[in-house]
Design an enzyme around this catalytic site. Structure first.
Site, PDB file in Angstrom:
ATOM      1  N   SER A 236      69.027  42.846  52.816  1.00 17.87           N
ATOM      2  CA  SER A 236      68.510  44.102  52.287  1.00 17.87           C
ATOM      3  C   SER A 236      69.151  45.297  52.983  1.00 17.87           C
ATOM      4  O   SER A 236      69.608  45.210  54.125  1.00 17.87           O
ATOM      5  CB  SER A 236      66.992  44.155  52.470  1.00 17.87           C
ATOM      6  OG  SER A 236      66.664  44.310  53.845  1.00 17.87           O
ATOM      7  N   THR A 237      69.140  46.419  52.298  1.00 16.91           N
ATOM      8  CA  THR A 237      69.705  47.637  52.873  1.00 16.91           C
ATOM      9  C   THR A 237      68.938  48.112  54.108  1.00 16.91           C
ATOM     10  O   THR A 237      69.568  48.496  55.106  1.00 16.91           O
ATOM     11  CB  THR A 237      69.778  48.739  51.801  1.00 16.91           C
ATOM     12  OG1 THR A 237      70.690  48.319  50.770  1.00 16.91           O
ATOM     13  CG2 THR A 237      70.267  50.050  52.387  1.00 16.91           C
ATOM     14  N   VAL A 239      67.331  46.373  56.433  1.00 20.57           N
ATOM     15  CA  VAL A 239      67.720  45.539  57.575  1.00 20.57           C
ATOM     16  C   VAL A 239      69.197  45.727  57.881  1.00 20.57           C
ATOM     17  O   VAL A 239      69.613  45.730  59.043  1.00 20.57           O
ATOM     18  CB  VAL A 239      67.397  44.061  57.303  1.00 20.57           C
ATOM     19  CG1 VAL A 239      67.846  43.186  58.479  1.00 20.57           C
ATOM     20  CG2 VAL A 239      65.903  43.866  57.061  1.00 20.57           C
ATOM     21  N   GLY A 240      70.017  45.919  56.849  1.00 21.85           N
ATOM     22  CA  GLY A 240      71.439  46.149  57.053  1.00 21.85           C
ATOM     23  C   GLY A 240      71.707  47.389  57.889  1.00 21.85           C
ATOM     24  O   GLY A 240      72.648  47.424  58.698  1.00 21.85           O
ATOM     25  N   GLU A 257      76.757  43.325  53.395  1.00 21.77           N
ATOM     26  CA  GLU A 257      76.600  43.119  51.950  1.00 21.77           C
ATOM     27  C   GLU A 257      75.127  43.341  51.644  1.00 21.77           C
ATOM     28  O   GLU A 257      74.275  42.517  52.010  1.00 21.77           O
ATOM     29  CB  GLU A 257      77.003  41.691  51.566  1.00 21.77           C
ATOM     30  CG  GLU A 257      78.395  41.293  51.998  1.00 21.77           C
ATOM     31  CD  GLU A 257      79.440  41.647  50.968  1.00 21.77           C
ATOM     32  OE1 GLU A 257      79.081  41.880  49.804  1.00 21.77           O
ATOM     33  OE2 GLU A 257      80.612  41.695  51.338  1.00 21.77           O
ATOM     34  N   CYS A 291      71.270  39.744  44.336  1.00 17.74           N
ATOM     35  CA  CYS A 291      71.660  41.121  44.656  1.00 17.74           C
ATOM     36  C   CYS A 291      72.395  41.786  43.499  1.00 17.74           C
ATOM     37  O   CYS A 291      72.378  43.010  43.371  1.00 17.74           O
ATOM     38  CB  CYS A 291      72.496  41.162  45.935  1.00 17.74           C
ATOM     39  SG  CYS A 291      73.975  40.139  45.896  1.00 17.74           S
TER      40      CYS A 291
END
Length: 490
Positions: A236-237, A239-240, A257, A291
């Protein structure tokens, strides 16, 4: 036929399965029954250090292994994978609730990915540069970078595990895999077992599992270790962003990603029935938990009514329910929290004026029905938030320019598609869409092993480009060799 499964696994470190040093374990739950499928160790930072040590110890030997030998290991693993379709399907259904269709796609795509990655082992590892120095050979030489930390999600587990580690291995790097808490077997152990059977040396692939509550300290310990030289994260964004910040603090090259708010534009000259078929696959495969899944369906002018009629009919006919069913496309979500989150997005939209064309309502445990919403507006959470579930949103616009503007009106930029009977028009629109992948007359979940992978904006950082990550997993050094003495000025 059911494939027997172990009731527990250990941390895979240096070729051996061992318990966490704390002795703690954590359950891997079947999302359909809620029962424990198996248990895995709940690792802590001390276990991370052991895994990195094992990988680092294996680095010199693996990097020095003949490229053809590394290629042979990956090709053998691909062959073994091809023989384990039923085994993997059984595990994936039990562990993630993924359907048989999605499990089969994971195997087929992963086999192709592994074989594509194997070719990276024997591709040229440098280039001869031009030099103004007489009698000098000037070379750019690529060498393995070192230990790779790979963070793998649960939703396309085998595909994303293969993509995370195969090229790293091909180019001579050992890996430490931190699989998803929701799918430690299919996003980690399954591929590690195949590689071990294929002959990969001890320590070249290591698996560290953790309890969800321990994830922050395990992630931090893995990224912070000086012996880890590359970080590869898919997830996920939110956590990214954390992973990217940690990697930046420790000056580690990172590929992220991340999520998407993927649009499909159906232009007014499109074949409505064909487009409806593509959107149905792009939205409801794996219950929308991909995704690349489409979230926004943007319809131009006169095609809207015909498309909606065809689309709703296809959604109504979808196989929904038991993931073991041969024709089930929409099974359970990964857990009840995910289903409740999606139900909340739908409820918010309906309260603010969206119309439910099919589906909707509350979650039923881990299940949420295939749903289509019309009349979504920017005031609704679902307008901007990634759905990651089986809910499609319909938007109606008058012009091509409006369609492009709406498709680009998102912080994300992962995948998109355009349907039209005029390929030239489709290409012109595709050039205006700000997404890492754009497909004309195909859907947003399209994927090929040799294609570059990566999003723009909040959908990613870094890219698996035309060399499929070989450059990312290597260090480029400048080396010169002179065949004569130089006349130094002193």
């Amino acid at each position: 036929m059911s494939v027997p499964s172990p009731t527990s696994r250990g941390l895979l470190i240096g070729g051996k399965e061992i318990p966490a040093q704390s002795g703690r374990i954590t359950p891997d739950l079947d999302p359909v029954t809620g029962e424990v499928y198996l248990t895995v160790p709940a690792a802590g930072p001390e276990d991370v250090a052991l895994a990195v040590e094992a990988a680092h110890a294996a680095f010199a030997t693996w990097a020095g292994t003949a490229p053809s030998a590394r290629r042979a290991v990956l090709l053998k693993a691909a062959d073994l994978m091809e023989q384990r379709v039923e085994e993997f399907t059984e595990i994936m259904v039990n562990e993630t609730g993924g359907t048989r269709t999605w499990a089969g796609f994971n195997i087929r795509m992963s086999v192709d990915l592994m074989r594509q990655a194997a070719t990276m082992a024997t591709r040229p590892a440098g280039a001869l540069l031009a030099s103004d120095v007489p009698g000098e050979w000037s070379m750019a030489v690529r060498e393995p970078a070192g230990v790779v930390a790979a963070f793998v999600p649960w939703n396309g587990p085998l595909i994303l595990c293969t993509r995370a580690i195969a090229v790293a291995l091909a180019t001579g790097n050992p890996v430490v895999v931190r699989p998803s808490e929701d799918a430690p077997i299919t996003s980690g152990y399954f591929l590690a077992d195949l590689l071990t059977e294929a002959g990969i040396p001890d320590g070249v692939i290591n698996i560290v599992t953790n309890d969800r509550t321990d994830a922050p300290e395990v992630v931090q310990a893995l990224i912070a270790d000086d012996r880890v030289r590359r970080v590869n994260f898919t997830g996920s964004t939110p956590v990214g962003r954390i992973v990217g910040r940690l990697a930046g603090e420790h000056l580690k090259p990172v590929i992220l990603e991340l999520g998407g708010k993927n649009p499909i534009v159906v232009l007014d000259d499109a074949d409505a029935a064909y487009a409806a078929s593509g959107v149905t696959v792009a939205k409801f495969m794996n219950s929308g938990q991909i995704c690349l899944s489409v979230d926004r369906v943007i319809l131009q002018g006169g095609v809207a009514d015909a498309f909606v009629q065809a689309f709703v009919a296809k959604v109504a006919a979808l196989g929904q329910g038991d993931p073991r069913g041969e024709h089930t496309l929409v099974g359970p979500m990964i857990n009840a929290r995910a289903a409740e989150r999606v139900a909340g997005l739908v409820a918010d939209a309906v309260e603010k004026g969206a119309k439910v064309l099919i589906g909707g309502g509350p979650a039923r445990g881990t299940f949420y029905p295939a749903t289509v919403l019309d009349g979504v507006t920017p005031q609704m959470r679902i307008y901007a938030e990634e759905v990651f579930g089986p809910v499609a949103t319909i938007f109606r616009v008058d012009t091509e320019d409006e369609a492009v503007a709406l498709a680009n009106d998102t912080a994300y930029g992962l995948s998109s598609a355009v349907y039209t009977e005029n390929a030239g028009r489709g290409l012109a629109v595709a050039r205006r869409l700000r997404h890492g992948n754009v497909h004309v007359n195909d859907h947003s979940v399209a994927d090929e092993p040799q294609a570059p992978v990566g999003g723009v904006k909040d959908s990613g950082f870094g890219h698996f480009g035309s060399d499929w990550g070989a450059e990312f997993f290597t260090e480029t050094r400048w080396v010169t060799v002179a065949d004569r003495h130089t006349n130094y000025p002193l």
